[in-house]
Design a protein around this motif. Structure first.
Motif, mmCIF file in Angstrom:
data_model
loop_
_atom_site.group_PDB
_atom_site.id
_atom_site.type_symbol
_atom_site.label_atom_id
_atom_site.label_comp_id
_atom_site.label_asym_id
_atom_site.label_seq_id
_atom_site.Cartn_x
_atom_site.Cartn_y
_atom_site.Cartn_z
ATOM 1 N N UNK B 92 4.161 1.017 -10.361
ATOM 2 C CA UNK B 92 4.684 -0.106 -10.487
ATOM 3 C C UNK B 92 4.658 -1.053 -9.162
ATOM 4 N N UNK B 93 4.848 -0.233 -8.071
ATOM 5 C CA UNK B 93 4.952 -0.590 -6.775
ATOM 6 C C UNK B 93 3.416 -1.132 -6.350
ATOM 7 N N UNK B 94 2.442 -0.516 -6.822
ATOM 8 C CA UNK B 94 1.208 -1.106 -6.460
ATOM 9 C C UNK B 94 0.939 -2.246 -7.260
ATOM 10 N N UNK B 95 1.441 -2.545 -8.371
ATOM 11 C CA UNK B 95 0.921 -3.659 -9.381
ATOM 12 C C UNK B 95 1.660 -4.983 -8.887
ATOM 13 N N UNK B 96 2.977 -4.545 -8.462
ATOM 14 C CA UNK B 96 3.666 -5.873 -7.875
ATOM 15 C C UNK B 96 3.100 -6.214 -6.578
ATOM 16 N N UNK B 97 2.710 -5.141 -5.406
ATOM 17 C CA UNK B 97 2.349 -5.637 -4.226
ATOM 18 C C UNK B 97 0.664 -6.208 -4.157
ATOM 19 N N UNK B 98 0.024 -5.746 -5.429
ATOM 20 C CA UNK B 98 -1.320 -6.158 -5.727
ATOM 21 C C UNK B 98 -1.185 -7.379 -5.782
ATOM 22 N N UNK B 99 -0.307 -7.806 -6.889
ATOM 23 C CA UNK B 99 -0.141 -9.409 -7.233
ATOM 24 C C UNK B 99 0.434 -9.988 -5.795
ATOM 25 N N UNK B 100 1.037 -9.474 -5.141
ATOM 26 C CA UNK B 100 1.740 -10.153 -3.851
ATOM 27 C C UNK B 100 0.483 -10.625 -2.822
ATOM 28 N N UNK B 105 -3.665 -13.628 0.251
ATOM 29 C CA UNK B 105 -4.899 -13.658 0.622
ATOM 30 C C UNK B 105 -5.412 -14.939 0.260
ATOM 31 N N UNK B 106 -5.008 -15.495 -0.880
ATOM 32 C CA UNK B 106 -5.752 -16.803 -0.991
ATOM 33 C C UNK B 106 -4.938 -17.870 -0.420
ATOM 34 N N UNK B 107 -3.714 -17.694 -0.588
ATOM 35 C CA UNK B 107 -2.768 -18.638 0.916
ATOM 36 C C UNK B 107 -3.456 -18.638 2.190
ATOM 37 N N UNK B 108 -3.797 -17.408 2.462
ATOM 38 C CA UNK B 108 -4.345 -17.161 3.880
ATOM 39 C C UNK B 108 -5.776 -18.026 4.032
ATOM 40 N N UNK B 131 -10.345 -10.771 -3.836
ATOM 41 C CA UNK B 131 -9.582 -9.865 -4.840
ATOM 42 C C UNK B 131 -9.777 -8.455 -4.624
ATOM 43 N N UNK B 132 -11.025 -7.929 -4.345
ATOM 44 C CA UNK B 132 -11.255 -6.576 -4.297
ATOM 45 C C UNK B 132 -10.611 -6.000 -3.046
ATOM 46 N N UNK B 133 -10.685 -6.884 -1.809
ATOM 47 C CA UNK B 133 -9.922 -6.511 -0.578
ATOM 48 C C UNK B 133 -8.785 -6.195 -0.755
ATOM 49 N N UNK B 134 -7.813 -7.018 -1.350
ATOM 50 C CA UNK B 134 -6.505 -7.031 -1.338
ATOM 51 C C UNK B 134 -6.173 -5.782 -2.100
ATOM 52 N N UNK B 135 -6.807 -5.741 -3.284
ATOM 53 C CA UNK B 135 -6.582 -4.404 -4.088
ATOM 54 C C UNK B 135 -6.620 -3.111 -3.107
ATOM 55 N N UNK B 136 -7.861 -2.994 -2.379
ATOM 56 C CA UNK B 136 -8.166 -2.029 -1.499
ATOM 57 C C UNK B 136 -6.934 -1.791 -0.593
ATOM 58 N N UNK B 137 -6.415 -2.948 0.231
ATOM 59 C CA UNK B 137 -5.313 -2.752 1.091
ATOM 60 C C UNK B 137 -4.099 -2.335 0.294
#
Lengths: 239, 216
Positions: B92-100, B105-108, B131-137
């Motif tokens: 659940x944490x991963x899903x929420x923070x992945x979204x965030x 990243x796109x705002x940046x 997208x992939x990079x954010x998920x990796x993070x």
């Protein structure tokens, strides 16, 4: 009884003998005269085995961390920690010997080379692990958290070594069109020193780590966390 | 299990919506860092642009994902532990923070394009990398956040995140270099697959090791 004596002392004797042999013979034997490399080719006997042993010890350490998670035995944790510590020392010495070699052959103490970057990354990984261990006081909690971290780090350290060379070209043997060990291996005299050196340093590394682990167990016993019997049976636990 | 994950993810979204100042704080952090970089390097070269972008995003990601476990109070953790399995909590944490993080990243990217101009030629591919990079993070940092929380040392977070993201970061840089040139065939797909392979490894490690970390 005889068997356990061989298991306890055999590998230490063999390791010490092989290291002594390779240190002496590495200076003694005749080596091929190659341009630029010159006599510095002898560093093959000292520099390369250290890296091999470092990776080998880190692998053993990750294995001990897995053993800790399945058994909650603090002796496994002490071994894992000690193996990382010794691997770091091997890493530092490997880096120093590598720098000397780089200065002689490439003309600079440090070059932006994948293998060197990989080594630096490895030291970065495991220094972070050491800081993590230092930050937690409670032995059981430290052992559990450190074991999890160690496994993750090892699983990321290995890809790092393989990915870095994709980024830039390398001066280092074995990449970027440079000949690897094959050219040295052609010389059978060198092979007779190089392989014993690799095995010897690995065994001595395991020995050093087991000593360091016993020291840590003594600390735990003095702190009253383990009882004395842990030390006696731990001698059969190396590796 | 799925029910739990859905419920916990929902809880994350609701909780974060109620404390919107956290989002504002992260956006402010992002803009302040970008502004600071702009003061130092007003016109970065394309490859420097990419490098700075990912380094800024790295620190934003560390700050954002660190909250996933470090922020929770001890009592609430124990309460959670009694309600849900550790894996659903982690996912659940991963899903929420992945979204965030994808949003951040796109705002940046937008912010960087505004301030420095965007040297990215192949936009769609760069979006894919982001997208992939954010998920990796997120996959890498969630575990580190849990470790830092269990060690009671927030300081450890950055220290642990740096090595663990190193192989992925190198691949991300290499991929990002690929979208700077207009040559279509030059994108290193092999590296892209490798990035996803690392993601799979990180996810598996997290799923296997998190329960060990969690029990007290």
């Amino acid at each position: 009884m005889y068997k356990s004596m061989v298991a306890r002392y055999g590998y230490k004797l063999v390791g010490a003998a092989l290291v002594a042999y390779s240190v002496v013979m590495g200076l003694w034997i005749e080596v091929p005269q190659l341009p630029i490399l010159g006599q510095s080719i002898r560093n093959l006997f000292y520099h390369v085995p250290l890296w091999f042993s470092m990776t080998f010890l880190l692998m053993l350490s990750a294995g001990n961390s897995i053993r800790y998670l399945s058994s909650s035995d603090l002796r496994c944790d002490a071994l894992a920690a000690a193996q990382v510590r010794i691997a770091l020392w091997f890493g530092f010495v490997g880096m120093l010997t590598g720098m000397v070699w780089a200065r002689t052959t490439w003309g600079a103490w440090w070059v932006n080379d994948p293998k060197l970057l990989g080594a630096a990354a490895g030291i970065l990984f495991y220094l972070a692990y050491e800081v993590l261990r230092g930050a937690i006081d409670d032995a059981d909690r430290r052992a559990r958290i450190a074991a999890v971290t160690n496994i993750i780090f090892f699983c990321m350290f290995i890809p790092t070594i393989f990915i870095i060379p994709r980024l830039t070209d390398s001066l280092h043997p074995g990449s970027g069109g440079n000949p690897a060990f094959n050219i040295y291996d052609l010389d059978h005299r060198m092979r007779w020193v190089f392989y014993p050196a690799v095995v010897g340093w690995m065994l001595v590394g395991v020995w050093l780590a087991s000593l360091s682990a016993r020291l840590e167990l003594l600390h735990l016993i003095a702190a009253g966390i383990l009882n004395k019997s842990a030390l006696r049976s731990s001698s059969g636990h190396e590796g | 299990m799925w029910q739990q994950i859905r419920w916990l993810t929902h809880k994350e979204f609701v909780y974060e919506w109620r404390s919107r100042y956290l989002w504002v704080g992260l956006l402010l952090y992002l803009s302040a860092t970008t502004f600071l970089v702009y003061l130092g390097i007003p016109q970065p070269e394309p490859s420097l642009w990419v490098t700075i972008y990912w380094i800024v995003l790295f620190f934003v990601a560390v700050t954002a994902v660190a909250r996933s476990f470090l922020q929770e109070s001890r009592m609430r953790m124990i309460y959670m532990q009694s309600l849900a399995s550790p894996l659903s909590l982690l996912l659940a944490k991963m899903i929420y923070h992945g979204f965030q993080l994808v949003v951040l990243a796109f705002v940046a990217w937008l912010l960087f394009a505004l301030v420095f101009g965007s040297p990215i030629v192949q936009t769609a591919l760069f979006a894919l990398i982001i997208f992939s990079g954010s998920l990796t993070f997120v996959l890498a940092f969630s575990m580190m956040s849990a470790i830092a929380a269990k060690a009671n040392q927030a300081m450890l977070m950055t220290l642990l995140c740096l090595p663990v993201i190193l192989p992925s970061m190198l691949l991300i840089w290499r991929l990002s270099e690929g979208v700077l040139s207009p040559k279509v065939g030059s994108f290193p797909w092999a590296d892209f697959l490798m990035l996803w392979a690392l993601d799979v490894i990180l996810l598996l490690l997290a799923l296997i090791l998190f329960p060990y970390l969690w029990r007290d």
